[in-house]
Design a protein around this motif. Structure first.
Motif: not given
Length: 415
Positions: A104-110, A155-160, A200-209
């Motif tokens: 996951l990438s946002f700005g300079q954060s990956v 989300a906090h780590a990415l700053g989103v 899980y809070d730091s490494a799980l992302a949910l999207i539509r199947l």
């Protein structure tokens, strides 16, 4: 029916005011020591049971009871597999999923993450994400909307924040004249969840199947099917039943396997705490030895008179065993009463201590579990009671045996 005279004399010795007040003091200390040890054992084991239940609940909020995954990482026709699994009476719900690694990438954060594709209504049957949503909604994951729900720490780590757009990078690449280029897709953050487990809070992302199937080029295939059971402790049995009945090649695992080391460590810690705290009871119980040794010395003349009246060594031994066992029994009763009361009211006692000391023992900013959980299990209380009583009774054997070996002539020589 008349009580045995050994019991009557033992009770009389326990109630009588002694000439040597130090013996009474040691008896009181032994009694209170056993009560304190038993109370500590019951409370600590109840709190550990509470922690174990709380952590298990948080883990199973995102991890299913049973997971059926394709033998090669992909599965076709998940509906048939779900219907076949639903035939077992223990299965309460089934839901498909797509799970793969991503960046996951946002700005300079990956950040690396586990991307999981779900159908919200189906996922509700096997997990409890809705109750852990902090912002946004799980229902925002609609087909072709390309929305994403992130763990709060991720989300906090990415700053989103909700509404921001993040780029999901799939490891499957696209071959171009310039070489292999990773597949990229922009998703809109539509919600944040927090289950209270950093993993899980730091490494799980949910999207539509359906979005996950497009991103990872899986067509109509899924990674597998997740199951929820009526009784989570029957998961190993259900795994064996599914292995014998499923007609498609699949890998079947349950929550006890996927988190075996964690729950084994918690159980080992609980067992070690039981052993360590049992030493408190043992120390207090063996104070009874000191009490009875001094009581035997103090009652030498009484023992000699009983022997001359025809009392057997076994009867003399029984008198002092009654006296020691009564001390242990009273201490044990006080300990069980105090421990059960404290364990059932730990949610009241801890806030009182926090107000008294003017501090917060479990800060929400530091600990995911900010309240001390407690779950009293009566089998633990019965085990603690049995072990403590056996230790108390064992402590009476040697002094009582010494009393039974008293020589009447020697004891009465200077009387």
């Amino acid at each position: 029916m008349a009580l045995p005279y050994e019991l009557l004399i033992g009770l009389r010795y326990t109630r009588a005011k002694r000439r040597n007040h130090f013996i009474s003091f040691i008896s009181l200390i032994s009694m209170l020591g056993i009560a304190l040890g038993v109370t500590a054992l019951i409370v600590v084991l109840s709190v550990m049971n509470g922690f174990q239940t709380e952590l298990r609940g948080r883990i199973l909020a995102v991890v299913s009871h049973v997971q059926i995954s394709g033998a090669d990482g992909e599965m076709s026709g998940w509906e048939a597999v779900a219907q076949e699994a639903a035939k077992l009476p223990e299965v309460r719900g089934a839901a498909p999923y797509v799970q793969a690694q991503g960046m996951l990438s946002f700005g300079q954060s990956v950040r690396g993450a586990m991307v999981r594709g779900i159908i919200p209504d189906e996922e509700e049957k096997v997990a409890d994400f809705r109750s852990h949503i902090k912002e946004g909604s799980l229902d925002s994951l609609q087909p072709d909307a390309f929305n994403i729900v992130l763990g709060s720490e991720l989300a906090h780590a990415l700053g989103v924040l909700p509404g921001d757009k993040v780029t999901v990078i799939a490891p499957q690449g696209v071959v171009t004249p310039a070489g292999v280029v990773p597949r990229l897709k922009t998703f809109t953050v539509s919600g944040l969840f927090e289950v209270g487990m950093f993993e899980y809070d730091s490494a799980l992302a949910l999207i539509r199947l359906e979005d996950a199937q497009k991103l990872y080029r899986m067509d109509d295939r899924v990674s597998g099917v997740r199951l929820k059971l009526d009784d989570l402790f029957r998961a190993p049995l259900v795994v064996r039943q599914l292995a014998a009945t499923l007609t498609v090649p699949a890998y079947i695992s349950d929550w006890t396997r996927s988190h075996a080391n964690f729950f084994r460590a918690v159980q080992i810690e609980k067992n070690m705490m039981f052993i360590i705290l049992s030493l408190i009871v043992a120390v207090a119980a063996f104070n009874i030895v000191s009490t009875l040794v001094m009581a035997v010395t103090d009652k030498q003349a009484d023992i000699a008179i009983l022997r001359t009246l025809g009392a057997s060594p076994r009867s003399i031994m029984a008198v002092f065993m009654v006296q020691g066992a009564l001390i242990g029994f009273i201490g044990l009763g006080l300990g069980v009463l105090g421990g059960v009361t404290l364990a059932l009211n730990i949610d009241v006692v801890v806030p009182f201590i926090e107000r008294l000391l003017g501090t917060q023992l479990f800060s929400k900013e530091v600990y995911y579990i900010s309240n001390l959980p407690s779950e009293l299990q009566w089998k633990d209380v019965i085990t603690i009671t049995g072990v403590s009583f056996v230790l108390s009774l064992a402590a009476t054997l040697y002094p009582s045996w010494r009393a039974s070996r008293t020589n009447p002539a020697e004891a009465l020589r200077y009387e």
